[in-house]
Design a protein around this motif. Structure first.
Motif, PDB file in Angstrom:
ATOM      1  N   THR A  93       1.284  -5.436  -6.222  1.00 26.37           N
ATOM      2  CA  THR A  93       0.035  -6.071  -6.321  1.00 26.37           C
ATOM      3  C   THR A  93      -0.746  -5.341  -5.265  1.00 26.37           C
ATOM      4  O   THR A  93      -0.189  -4.291  -4.453  1.00 26.37           O
ATOM      5  N   THR A  94      -1.957  -5.778  -5.101  1.00 24.01           N
ATOM      6  CA  THR A  94      -2.797  -5.176  -4.210  1.00 24.01           C
ATOM      7  C   THR A  94      -2.964  -5.939  -2.557  1.00 24.01           C
ATOM      8  O   THR A  94      -3.501  -5.398  -1.875  1.00 24.01           O
ATOM      9  N   SER A  95      -2.210  -7.186  -2.737  1.00 20.13           N
ATOM     10  CA  SER A  95      -2.356  -7.969  -1.779  1.00 20.13           C
ATOM     11  C   SER A  95      -0.937  -8.635  -1.766  1.00 20.13           C
ATOM     12  O   SER A  95      -0.412  -9.292  -2.762  1.00 20.13           O
TER      13      SER A  95
ATOM     14  N   ALA B 110      -4.435 -11.221  -4.635  1.00 24.41           N
ATOM     15  CA  ALA B 110      -3.861 -10.068  -5.278  1.00 24.41           C
ATOM     16  C   ALA B 110      -4.043  -9.900  -6.926  1.00 24.41           C
ATOM     17  O   ALA B 110      -4.549 -10.817  -7.544  1.00 24.41           O
TER      18      ALA B 110
ATOM     19  N   THR C 140      -3.932   0.528  -0.751  1.00 29.96           N
ATOM     20  CA  THR C 140      -3.317  -0.463  -1.496  1.00 29.96           C
ATOM     21  C   THR C 140      -2.349   0.086  -2.591  1.00 29.96           C
ATOM     22  O   THR C 140      -2.495   1.434  -2.575  1.00 29.96           O
TER      23      THR C 140
ATOM     24  N   ASP D 276      -2.525   0.208  -5.763  1.00 30.15           N
ATOM     25  CA  ASP D 276      -2.969   1.135  -6.751  1.00 30.15           C
ATOM     26  C   ASP D 276      -3.321   2.321  -6.428  1.00 30.15           C
ATOM     27  O   ASP D 276      -3.587   3.051  -7.591  1.00 30.15           O
TER      28      ASP D 276
END
Length: 942
Positions: free
Chosen positions: A372-374, A380, A499, A501
């Motif tokens: 995920t991004t968070s 996220a 992040t 991605d």
């Protein structure tokens, strides 16, 4: 000679203490012990460092030198030498002999010479090697060894990745190796109790040595001292140097490492011997070093050196130390790693996805991990999913990598819809590491993850809750001897961190697939051990795993916060904090930094002359909270300081911070609950930490007013009443205690009536307060001294209270003694449900350590059982919420309390249902009583 590998001399005593304090530090939450409670951290750490050192240098000659037992010639010179050192901890002492056995069995020469220290033996061997033109590397963390450095002798501190040759010593200490002894003699050493010259610190010592020279030079040129450029130069000769010359000369002798120790062996004798594989197998088995045991059993080298290390020259050692030491002191992960990235796949086509879906459908269970991004589940976004079906067979499905040049990926919605039948199939098992996070992330993406059977973090935690951390990196090192790819290695650190991605897909895919593969292999390694322990297995299957779903839903729901009210509260706190600052300045007679322990120390003890109740490890008066609490009973300034500290913490931690933690996507605060932290089984939480909101002060309780109900709802707070005392009644089967709870008497008043010999109706408020302190104090193992301190009574009065209590409640006394005895025999205690808490210090010869373990033995079954009971209640409550879907949400758990948002239309019926579920969570010999309040906010409902 220059083509030879260096002679390696290992300061075994330095290794021993560093390993102990690194891997056997309960205060830092680190403690290594076998399943039957034998301490093993120091052994593990030393052997690990030796393996790492050998791999780096592949020495032809090596010696491991330890201090011998008994006094040395320095004690004859100065009886107070090292007198300040505390006795060696029992849990370290018991590891020395087995460690020596392992080192010898590894084929390493082990040396200890009576009458001198390890430093002296090392110094002598280094001197002999220097005479022969041999290069020597001394592996140590001891600064005193810097005096040995010359063109042939260097130091390496593996803990700090620090390599010191002559230039390195000069740069680090500000003086060349030839002046290190003088440096130590001038300053003294509080650790070794070398007196030095009182009042001469580092700056003064360096100014004298660089300005004039050695101690001999200084005393031959005292007239030059006054012209040196440092504070006090004009008076130091008369006031310090001359009066303390004898001390300086003695300190010089004490700090000097001997170079002429009589040895009964030659340098040529320091060679590797054949390892004793049978003894190593026995010792590694005894201390449960599974990876090393497997290496021995499979014929792998006990000491595997890097072949290129044989070509290293001393000048290259700095780079060697920095490059090789990046793995820390952990086991060599390349020797035994079960992870093979060659069979990892990146799913980019429909055909690949179809193939993997078919593979997942055919599995009894598979490992799953989300990227995920968070780390925040609300903030996220899902980037990708990885799977592992067999050892070494894993794939990563990227769904949202968005960097420039990223390859075309499958449509997220289409891919998830195709995966849904597998992910939502309860008959196909899922394995994860902290799978609660993955469940929450997938729920946001519209996938209801079903079939969650195993969590490797929880498997490790249930197997031994007092072991080291249960994160994937730690477990991979421990069980698979594998060092995982670290997120920081592929994403960067700090402000420059990107992040997931944005990480190139070839790198991201290896990282993600490895996570799933490692998770699967961890389960296959840990589960068989847990499955053999029926009671622990039941705790895992009946309590911890079902709770994952409950906590996931609570975290997703979050709680509503009144940010405007908190901002107003912050302003009120700020005004009061300023008033307290001014009041403190007035009482102190001057302004000072209230947050500075040093300045507070000077004001309280130097200026105002308040009594020193406790000292810090550095022998300075303590200003810790417990000290200020005591002083505040008699002096106004400590009381002001206590209020100031409390308000500043409330302001910074809650009233200022909580509004910043509201997630824009939900408008709520979403705490994270942690199952694998507290050794007793209690839940903890973070961001925010709900368990630590103060409740003893009006200001602290007011923070709970910020937790509010949404429109059309009320807050219901349901709290178990005196649950740990009720568990004590059940466990002890004491007749009087059972009677008090069964008849629904006020147990504190009932205890007061028993202790003070009056009827319940005659019990005064003070007597009840004292009885309450006894009731709760005893289940936490409080001594008469602790009770006396809490109640501000004499030790004799406290002893009388305790003696009378046990006379009236003999079953409690019997239970406590029986529990301590069982703990000593088994090495652990258990909750009502079989959860274990291991107590490695329960049989320690050190009285303080043993007594602390005994107190834990008494309390842990009650605290752990209470934790288990509320977890069971949460599971049953969530089952009700999932099946009947009432307009009701469980939003918080804090200690023995559950907090709900309940629709006003069904308020009373749902409140009664919650009470009924919590009361019936488990059947004890006494009733479980639940108090449930209602309000617009948490404080009103409490």
């Amino acid at each position: 000679m220059q083509n030879q590998t260096p002679l390696i001399l290992v300061d075994g005593s330095s290794y021993l203490f560093r390993a102990y304090h690194t891997l056997n530090n309960e205060k830092l939450g680190r403690y290594m012990a076998t399943s039957d409670g034998k301490p093993s951290g120091a052994i593990y750490g030393v052997v690990n460092m030796l393996k790492s050192l050998f791999k780096q240098y592949a020495p032809a000659q090596i010696g491991v030198i330890f201090d011998a037992k008994g006094k040395t010639f320095r004690n004859d010179l100065y009886p107070e030498y090292k007198a300040n050192r505390p006795p060696m901890p029992d849990d370290l002492r018991c590891q020395i002999e087995p460690l020596h056995q392992i080192i010898r069995a590894m084929g390493l020469p082990l040396i200890a010479v009576e009458g001198v220290e390890a430093d002296d033996v090392i110094g002598t061997l280094a001197a002999i090697a220097t005479e022969q033109g041999r290069d020597t590397i001394i592996s140590t963390g001891d600064k005193d060894m810097a005096q040995l450095v010359n063109q042939h002798v260097s130091l390496i501190n593996t803990m700090k990745n620090e390599f010191l040759d002559v230039d390195g010593v000069t740069k680090k200490f500000g003086i060349p190796p030839s002046l290190i002894i003088d440096y130590l003699a001038l300053m003294g050493d509080s650790v070794d109790n070398i007196p030095g010259i009182a009042g001469v610190g580092q700056k003064t010592a360096l100014a004298l040595l660089n300005g004039i020279g050695s101690i001999n030079d200084i005393y031959q040129n005292l007239e030059k001292v006054s012209s040196l450029d440092f504070r006090g130069a004009k008076t130091i000769a008369d006031k310090k140097l001359v009066p303390h010359e004898d001390s300086a000369r003695l300190s010089y002798q004490l700090a000097t490492i001997k170079l002429d120790v009589e040895l009964d062996f030659a340098l040529e004798d320091l060679h590797l011997n054949e390892p004793d594989l049978t003894q190593l197998e026995n010792l590694f088995s005894e201390f449960e070093f599974k990876t090393w045991l497997k290496e021995v059993q499979t014929g792998k080298p006990v000491l595997a050196g890097d072949a290129s290390a044989k070509q290293h020259q001393q000048a290259e050692s700095v780079n060697g130390a920095q490059n090789n030491q990046s793995q820390g002191e952990a086991e060599d992960s390349q020797q035994e790693s079960c992870i093979n990235h060659e069979h990892y796949e990146t799913i980019l086509t429909e055909a690949q996805l179809s193939e993997w879906i078919a593979r997942l459908q055919a599995c009894e269970y598979f490992a799953i991990d989300t990227e995920t991004t968070s780390l925040n589940i609300i903030a996220a976004d899902l980037v990708g999913i990885s799977f592992a079906t067999e050892k070494g067979i894993a794939a990563y499905l990227p769904l949202a990598h968005a960097y420039t040049g990223a390859p075309v990926q499958l449509d997220k919605t289409i891919a998830l819809n195709r995966l849904k039948p597998v992910l939502e199939n309860p008959k196909i098992g899922k394995v994860g590491q902290n799978i609660k996070y993955d469940q929450s992330i997938l729920a946001k993406a519209g996938v209801d993850l079903q079939g969650i059977q195993f969590d490797t973090m929880l498997e490790s935690y249930i197997l031994n809750s007092v072991a080291n951390r249960h994160d994937m990196d730690t477990l991979a090192q421990k069980y698979l001897n594998h060092e995982c790819i670290h997120f920081e290695d592929i994403a960067g650190k700090g402000k420059k961190q990107i992040t997931f991605d944005q990480i190139p897909l070839d790198i991201a895919s290896q990282y993600a697939a490895e996570d799933a593969d490692v998770t699967l292999q961890l389960h296959q390694t840990i589960w068989p051990a847990l499955e053999k322990q029926e009671a622990l297995c039941n705790v895992f299957k009946e309590i911890e795993m079902p709770l994952v779903n409950v906590l996931s839903k609570m975290e997703q729901r979050g709680v509503l916060i009144d940010s405007d009210w908190l901002k107003q509260k912050s302003q009120e706190f700020a005004v009061r904090i300023l008033e307290l600052e001014n009041k403190a300045y007035e009482l102190a007679g001057q302004p000072f930094n209230l947050g500075s322990p040093k300045q507070l120390q000077e004001i309280l003890f130097d200026k105002l002359g308040l009594p020193v109740l406790k000292k810090t490890p550095k022998k300075q008066p303590s200003t810790a909270e417990e000290v200020l609490v005591q002083l505040a009973l008699d002096y106004p300034l400590p009381k002001v300081i206590m209020e100031y500290r409390g308000l500043t913490k409330l302001k910074s931690t809650y009233s200022d911070k909580l509004p910043q933690m509201i997630q824009p996507r939900s408008g709520r605060v979403h705490t994270s609950y942690h199952q694998a932290v507290a050794a007793t089984g209690r839940l903890s939480s973070s961001d925010p930490n709900l368990q630590n909101i103060p409740v003893k002060t009006e200001e602290g309780r007011s923070i709970r007013q910020a937790f509010i109900a949404p429109k059309g709802y009320k807050i219901v707070a349901a709290d178990y009443s005196q649950i740990e005392l009720r568990i004590m009644a059940h466990l002890s089967q004491d007749e009087n205690l059972l009677h008090a709870f069964s008849e629904n008497l006020d147990v504190h008043s009932a205890t007061a009536a028993e202790v003070f010999g009056v009827s319940i109706a005659q019990v005064t408020d003070e007597q009840r307060r004292h009885a309450k302190a006894v009731n709760f104090g005893l289940i936490y193992g409080m001594s008469r001294f602790g009770l006396a301190k809490q109640l501000q009574i004499t030790n004799d009065e406290a002893a009388h209270y305790i003696d009378t209590y046990f006379a009236r409640y003999p079953g409690v006394s019997d239970y406590m003694e029986a529990t301590k005895q069982k703990a000593k025999e088994k090495g652990y205690v258990e909750t009502l449900f079989g959860r274990r808490l291991y107590l490695p210090q329960i049989n320690a010869s050190n009285g303080m350590l043993r007594q602390a373990a005994e107190r834990t033995a008494i309390n842990a079954p009650m605290q752990g059982s209470a934790a288990d009971i509320i977890k069971l209640a949460m599971i049953e409550t969530q089952n009700w919420l999932d099946s009947e879907k009432p307009d009701c949400f469980m939003v918080m758990q804090v200690h023995d309390e559950l907090v709900f948002e309940v629709a006003q239309d069904h308020l009373e019926s749902y409140r009664e249902k919650i009470i009924q579920i919590m009361s019936d969570a488990v059947k004890l010999s006494v009733p479980l009583v639940v108090d449930a309040g209602i309000g617009d906010n948490w404080e009103q409902a409490h």
